[in-house]
Design a protein around this motif. Structure first.
Motif: not given
Length: 221
Positions: A130-139
């Motif tokens: 699950v992630s939000f957006g494409s950045g690693s901080d959104g995983v």
């Protein structure tokens, strides 16, 4: 004297003629089996019986246990390449996802996964990606709660996972309207699902898949 020799010669000639006649009669007599109709067994019948016996012995000894092997056409659907009934791993494109907001007992988002019509598959990987957006901080980080492996999805059966989008204090984070869900990190076709609102996301977490809703309430431990 000559009269006696002539008489003896005549007798010898007559005897020879009688012997010749008897020999000819014997040679043409009924003792010959071909003349009486009682012929010996034909070669073709003997050959057929031998071939039949050999074939039986070959089948009986083919598996070394005295059992006859089934014909190739009777070995079942698996031999013909029919794979109906066999499971496959679920990809995100095999599933329909919905995300709802759950306020109790702890506020979180509930992900519900269901197999698309006509599909039977298994969630082999215990935790969704699950992630939000494409950045690693959104995983979203897995928290290891709940969990059944694997879970079969078919028809009306469903699996659940819980997401806590913000685990930090304060006003930090970014807002997102969609969440990206995959069945594994290698899933080539992740699904982008619209959220019921636009929450602020900061260090999100996600539970394992489970068939029980009360096992997927995400908690920080």
């Amino acid at each position: 004297m000559r009269s006696r020799l002539a008489t003896r010669s005549a007798r010898l000639v007559l005897a020879a003629a009688v012997v010749t006649a008897i020999a000819a009669t014997t040679a043409c007599g009924p003792e010959d089996p071909s003349e009486t109709g009682a012929a010996a067994p034909s070669a073709s019948t003997s050959s057929s019986a031998s071939a039949s016996t050999e074939g039986t012995e070959s089948r009986e000894s083919s598996d070394g246990k005295g059992k006859t092997e089934a014909p190739a056409g009777d070995k079942g659907d698996s031999a013909s390449g029919d794979k109906s009934g066999y499971g496959q791993s679920c990809g995100a494109n095999d599933l329909d996802f919905t995300v709802t907001w759950e306020a109790q007992p702890i506020s979180h988002y509930l992900v519900t996964a269901k197999a698309k019509s006509g599909i039977t598959c298994y969630l082999d990987v215990n935790t969704p990606s699950v992630s939000f957006g494409s950045g690693s901080d959104g995983v979203a980080s897995p928290v290891g709660q709940g969990g059944e492996d694997p879970i079969k999805l078919s028809g009306s059966s469903v699996a659940y996972a819980g997401i806590n989008v913000k685990t930090t204090e304060g006003d930090g984070g970014k807002q997102f309207e969609n969440v990206i869900i995959a069945t594994s990190e290698d899933d080539p076709n992740p699904a982008e699902v619209e959220l019921p609102d636009a929450p602020t996301v900061d260090k999100p977490i996600v539970t394992n898949w489970s068939t029980k809703r009360d096992e997927v309430i995400p908690r920080i431990v």
